[in-house]
Each structure stands twice: as C-alpha cells, then as structure tokens.
Design a protein around this motif. Sequence first.
Motif, PDB file in Angstrom:
ATOM      1  N   GLY A 186      14.612 -13.367   4.083  1.00  0.00           N
ATOM      2  CA  GLY A 186      13.541 -12.394   3.886  1.00  0.00           C
ATOM      3  C   GLY A 186      12.925 -12.489   2.508  1.00  0.00           C
ATOM      4  N   TRP A 187      13.755 -12.746   1.521  1.00  0.00           N
ATOM      5  CA  TRP A 187      13.289 -12.942   0.135  1.00  0.00           C
ATOM      6  C   TRP A 187      12.306 -14.104   0.079  1.00  0.00           C
ATOM      7  N   LEU A 188      12.696 -15.232   0.694  1.00  0.00           N
ATOM      8  CA  LEU A 188      11.825 -16.407   0.693  1.00  0.00           C
ATOM      9  C   LEU A 188      10.526 -16.143   1.456  1.00  0.00           C
ATOM     10  N   MET A 189      10.592 -15.393   2.562  1.00  0.00           N
ATOM     11  CA  MET A 189       9.367 -15.102   3.307  1.00  0.00           C
ATOM     12  C   MET A 189       8.451 -14.173   2.522  1.00  0.00           C
ATOM     13  N   GLY A 190       9.038 -13.268   1.743  1.00  0.00           N
ATOM     14  CA  GLY A 190       8.219 -12.448   0.855  1.00  0.00           C
ATOM     15  C   GLY A 190       7.503 -13.294  -0.176  1.00  0.00           C
ATOM     16  N   LEU A 191       8.196 -14.307  -0.682  1.00  0.00           N
ATOM     17  CA  LEU A 191       7.573 -15.229  -1.630  1.00  0.00           C
ATOM     18  C   LEU A 191       6.432 -16.000  -0.979  1.00  0.00           C
ATOM     19  N   PRO A 216       0.806  -1.223   0.000  1.00  0.00           N
ATOM     20  CA  PRO A 216       0.000   0.000   0.000  1.00  0.00           C
ATOM     21  C   PRO A 216       0.841   1.277   0.000  1.00  0.00           C
ATOM     22  N   VAL A 217       2.054   1.221   0.529  1.00  0.00           N
ATOM     23  CA  VAL A 217       2.938   2.386   0.472  1.00  0.00           C
ATOM     24  C   VAL A 217       3.352   2.647  -0.968  1.00  0.00           C
ATOM     25  N   LEU A 218       3.723   1.578  -1.690  1.00  0.00           N
ATOM     26  CA  LEU A 218       4.099   1.735  -3.096  1.00  0.00           C
ATOM     27  C   LEU A 218       2.917   2.221  -3.938  1.00  0.00           C
ATOM     28  N   LEU A 247      10.060  -5.594  -6.657  1.00  0.00           N
ATOM     29  CA  LEU A 247      10.095  -6.261  -7.964  1.00  0.00           C
ATOM     30  C   LEU A 247       8.708  -6.731  -8.399  1.00  0.00           C
ATOM     31  N   LYS A 248       7.968  -7.362  -7.502  1.00  0.00           N
ATOM     32  CA  LYS A 248       6.632  -7.843  -7.869  1.00  0.00           C
ATOM     33  C   LYS A 248       5.704  -6.673  -8.193  1.00  0.00           C
ATOM     34  N   GLY A 250      12.759  -8.967   1.857  1.00  0.00           N
ATOM     35  CA  GLY A 250      11.325  -8.915   1.589  1.00  0.00           C
ATOM     36  C   GLY A 250      10.907  -7.684   0.814  1.00  0.00           C
ATOM     37  N   VAL A 251      11.510  -6.531   1.144  1.00  0.00           N
ATOM     38  CA  VAL A 251      11.130  -5.283   0.481  1.00  0.00           C
ATOM     39  C   VAL A 251      11.629  -5.236  -0.954  1.00  0.00           C
ATOM     40  N   VAL A 252      12.919  -5.503  -1.142  1.00  0.00           N
ATOM     41  CA  VAL A 252      13.545  -5.299  -2.450  1.00  0.00           C
ATOM     42  C   VAL A 252      13.228  -6.424  -3.427  1.00  0.00           C
TER      43      VAL A 252
END
Length: 260
Positions: free
Chosen positions: A168-173, A97-99, A250-251, A243-245
Amino acid sequence: MVTEQTPTPAILRSLIESGEHEIRRETTGLALSGFSAGLDIGFGPLLMAVMLTLSQGGYGDLGTELLLASAYSIGFIFVILGRSELFTEHTTIAVMPVLAGRATTRELAHLWGVIYVSNVVGGALFTLLVVTLMPNLGVASPEAFESIAHKLVNHDLEWLFVAGIFAGWLMGLVAWLVTAAQGTVGRVLFVWLVTASIGILHLPHSIAGNVEVLFGLFLSPTVTLVDYIAFLVLSTLGNAIGGVVFVGLLKYGHVVRGGG
C-alpha cells in the motif's frame, strides 16, 4: 532540455482536487470505472502465468523474476494511465481532501467501498473468463497459475498484513509520482518501477492479488476458500494503512508545514 521539477505544493493541490472530484462523482460512474479497473488489472497476472509457462527458468531465477515483475506491472499501466479507479491509489488520493477539510470521512468510506467492491467483482469476472477460455489456447498451464497463487498464500497471516502495508505504501507513492510526472513516458516509467518492485518482492496487492489467488482457487486443490478470504482481508487492511499513513498523512503533513 531540462524539465523543471513539479513543486510539492502543486502535487498536493492536484491530488486534493483529484480526490475531491472523485468523492463528488456519481456512484454509478465510480462503480463502472472500478469494475473496469478490476478487469484490466487482471492482464498482469495472466501475462505472468504465460511467461512462467513459456520460460525455461522458474521462481528464484533472476531473469525469470525480472520478466514476471515486468509482466505484473502491465495491468497497473493499463489501469493507471487509463484513469480507471483503483482502490489502492485512493488510499492516498481520496484521503487528501479529507485532510484538507474539503470532504468527510463518511464520503471517503463511501468512495472506498464502491471502488473496492467494483475492483474485486471486476477481477473475479476476469478470472472466470480466463479459466473458462484460456485452456483452449494452451498458452498458460494450470501449474503456472497455481505457482503464482502460492507465492501469496504460503505465508503466515502476520506476513500478509505487514507486507500488505509495504504494498500500500508503494501504491501511494505511485499516486504521488504519477501526479508529479510531466509526461506520459515519465508516468509509465514510475508505474513500472514501483509496481514491478511490488511484483519482484511478491508483496500482496489486494486487487491484483485478488486475481492471482482466485486463479489458484479455481485451478488448484491446494488453494482453499479460507486462503482466499484471509488473503483478501489482511492484504486490504495492510494496503489501506500503508497508503494512508506512510504516504497520505506524511506527504500532506510535510507539504502543509512548508515542504517544497
């Protein structure tokens, strides 16, 4: 019967709405949910210690590694399917929601702060309960808890940070895939696949690892307070960046530019 795949714009829209809902949520409710998540996620490290105590193998043995990774994922299944608030999910969800211009960075920081602190406090209380009560049950040895903690703290500080980015990348996924899944079985499978990968790679997850390293701090003279603080700070920074980057930015970027 073939189930249609969820379109990526629908996934993004759902994440934006979910993140905005949590950002607008009352602080007390967020804190209680985060505290619950910190408690519940501790069952993963606890089951790992029980499996390691009962197993004939050890770290490095393929069967034991797979068993421990699956046990590690149990806590995440409890938290994510139970809809409790987990900091490493919100490094992706709450960013959306920030983006999209529907929330501010100040509101994001408030959400992160409340959830993170309540996750850590919940994990610490779970650890204290286990350390106090579990020795009388005799199902997990202090050596097992010590071994699990050392898998996270016996590394250079640079490793903690970089490996934390991957966690963090995996948790974002996980956040993205669970939103895309169209049934409970699919969600369980996604959570298990991704979090078991974190477990078998021994990547530092700041919230589950909080419990793992605290076990070592309480039960082993070789795990120090400095080890714990270094782990918590560097894994948290790495998790947030991952998670952020690698998922959030990217998504969001590829979907709003015509992806899906």
